[in-house]
Write an enzyme that holds these catalytic residues in place. Structure first.
Site, PDB file in Angstrom:
ATOM      1  N   LEU A 122     -22.267  -0.776  -2.568  1.00 24.02           N
ATOM      2  CA  LEU A 122     -23.592  -1.227  -3.006  1.00 24.02           C
ATOM      3  C   LEU A 122     -24.479  -1.618  -1.834  1.00 24.02           C
ATOM      4  CD1 LEU A 122     -22.418  -3.467  -5.989  1.00 24.02           C
ATOM      5  CD2 LEU A 122     -23.609  -1.265  -6.185  1.00 24.02           C
ATOM      6  N   LEU A 123     -23.856  -1.902  -0.685  1.00 20.10           N
ATOM      7  CA  LEU A 123     -24.605  -2.360   0.488  1.00 20.10           C
ATOM      8  C   LEU A 123     -24.552  -1.321   1.607  1.00 20.10           C
ATOM      9  CD1 LEU A 123     -23.379  -6.059   0.374  1.00 20.10           C
ATOM     10  CD2 LEU A 123     -25.733  -5.282   0.002  1.00 20.10           C
ATOM     11  N   THR A 124     -24.654  -0.046   1.212  1.00 22.36           N
ATOM     12  CA  THR A 124     -24.710   1.046   2.186  1.00 22.36           C
ATOM     13  C   THR A 124     -26.002   1.823   1.942  1.00 22.36           C
ATOM     14  OG1 THR A 124     -23.580   2.649   0.762  1.00 22.36           O
ATOM     15  CG2 THR A 124     -22.184   1.231   2.138  1.00 22.36           C
ATOM     16  N   GLU A 125     -26.088   2.987   2.563  1.00 23.88           N
ATOM     17  CA  GLU A 125     -27.293   3.819   2.383  1.00 23.88           C
ATOM     18  C   GLU A 125     -27.238   4.624   1.085  1.00 23.88           C
ATOM     19  OE1 GLU A 125     -28.169   1.781   4.957  1.00 23.88           O
ATOM     20  OE2 GLU A 125     -26.315   2.724   5.584  1.00 23.88           O
ATOM     21  N   LYS A 126     -26.128   4.567   0.386  1.00 20.50           N
ATOM     22  CA  LYS A 126     -25.989   5.336  -0.852  1.00 20.50           C
ATOM     23  C   LYS A 126     -26.973   4.818  -1.908  1.00 20.50           C
ATOM     24  CE  LYS A 126     -22.578   6.567  -4.394  1.00 20.50           C
ATOM     25  NZ  LYS A 126     -21.173   6.377  -4.850  1.00 20.50           N
TER      26      LYS A 126
ATOM     27  N   TYR B  42       0.826  -1.203   0.000  1.00 26.72           N
ATOM     28  CA  TYR B  42       0.000   0.000   0.000  1.00 26.72           C
ATOM     29  C   TYR B  42       0.866   1.262   0.000  1.00 26.72           C
ATOM     30  CZ  TYR B  42      -3.586  -3.352   1.540  1.00 26.72           C
ATOM     31  OH  TYR B  42      -4.425  -4.431   1.660  1.00 26.72           O
TER      32      TYR B  42
ATOM     33  N   ALA C  86     -19.404  -4.248  -0.534  1.00 31.78           N
ATOM     34  CA  ALA C  86     -19.405  -4.463  -1.991  1.00 31.78           C
ATOM     35  C   ALA C  86     -19.325  -3.155  -2.777  1.00 31.78           C
ATOM     36  CB  ALA C  86     -20.648  -5.271  -2.399  1.00 31.78           C
TER      37      ALA C  86
END
Length: 306
Positions: A203-207, A51, A200
């Site tokens: 994709l698996l948030t509140e957005k 990183y 993901a």
């Protein structure tokens, strides 16, 4: 923050770990996120020599000074920077791993690493030699335990059979349930899963999904078309409606006995707090778990199986 035992080790790690790759190279901003994470109960920090060409390890090393013994420090090796270019190549040889760990220790400003992980791997590697390197580092007291970061079935089977790994880091979420194929085997051998990518790519948030990138809308995610993602997300939002989508996503992973910790990234303190809140949310019921599963696919890794 609740903690879980990592495999057969004596390491008790927070149910949410901080994936330090997302911190960036602005030192003061990164240190503020690290300080807040530790203050709020995260004791598991995951970095890698890859990183930011080692800069990430240096920042993490600065953050843990004067509290090293309160932290479970995990880093990774195996990707070797190609001198004179911006690329890197795979090198899991004993010689390189033993060289890489010294450099990581210097950057992290510590004399030991709690969990040293192989950052990838193929079945063509000399796996016995790689294991030997990790075992020797354990005997020398340079690392306490070792694991791998891999999604390849044939690599996972070899390390389960031949080594003393305590963990496997895998991408795992409601939209990527492929690791579930391996959970019974890992439970049997008391090897923990460290789950990365739990939301993901957001994709698996509140957005709202209509804010997804054009690439996501055209190509979908893994085996899901964008339409399938939209329908699945809408259906899952109706399960356990008192929980946010992020909370459901993390709690689904934490409902798996083999999962020791869920690694979440954070480039802002607000994201960090949201992830910690999700980890501290109520547990899902069996009925809710089954409902979430009914709206998603349980695919398997089709490549690298033999």
């Amino acid at each position: 923050m609740r903690k879980r035992k990592l495999g057969t080790s004596d390491l008790d790690i927070s149910e949410v770990g901080l994936g330090c790759m997302s911190l960036g190279t602005e030192k003061n901003k990164a240190l503020s996120i690290l300080d807040e994470a530790i203050e709020l109960g995260i004791n598991y920090l995951d970095t890698a020599d890859l990183y930011d060409r080692g800069r990430n390890e240096e920042i993490v090393g600065d953050a843990i000074q004067n509290r090293r013994h309160d932290i479970i420090l995990a880093t990774k090796a195996g990707n070797r920077w190609d001198d004179g270019s911006e690329g890197w190549y795979w090198d899991p040889s004993k010689a390189y791993i033993k060289e890489a760990v010294k450099k990581s220790l210097t950057r992290l400003k510590t004399d030991y690493i709690d969990l040293y992980q192989l950052h990838g791997g193929t079945i063509e590697d000399n796996i016995d030699e790689t294991i030997e390197a990790f075992e020797e580092l354990k005997q020398e007291g340079v690392i306490r335990y070792y694991g791998i970061s891999s999604i390849r079935p044939n690599v996972i089977k070899e390390y389960v059979k031949k080594s003393n790994i305590v963990s496997i880091m895998m991408q795992f979420s409601l939209f990527d349930r492929r690791p579930e194929e391996w959970l019974p085997l890992l439970e049997e051998h008391q090897i923990s899963v460290v789950a990365r990518g739990p939301v993901a790519k957001g994709l698996l948030t509140e957005k709202p999904l209509d804010q997804a990138s054009e690439s996501m809308k055209q190509n979908g995610y893994l085996s899901y078309s964008f339409e399938e993602l939209t329908n699945a997300r809408k259906a899952m939002e109706e399960v356990a409606p008192d929980l946010s989508m992020t909370e459901k996503s993390l709690q689904y992973l934490l409902a798996q006995p083999a999962v020791a910790s869920v690694i979440t990234g954070a480039s802002k303190i607000e994201q960090l707090r949201e992830n910690i809140q999700a980890a501290n949310a109520r547990r899902l019921t069996e009925e809710e778990i089954k409902a979430l599963q009914s709206h998603t696919k349980q695919d398997i890794y089709k490549a690298h199986r033999s």
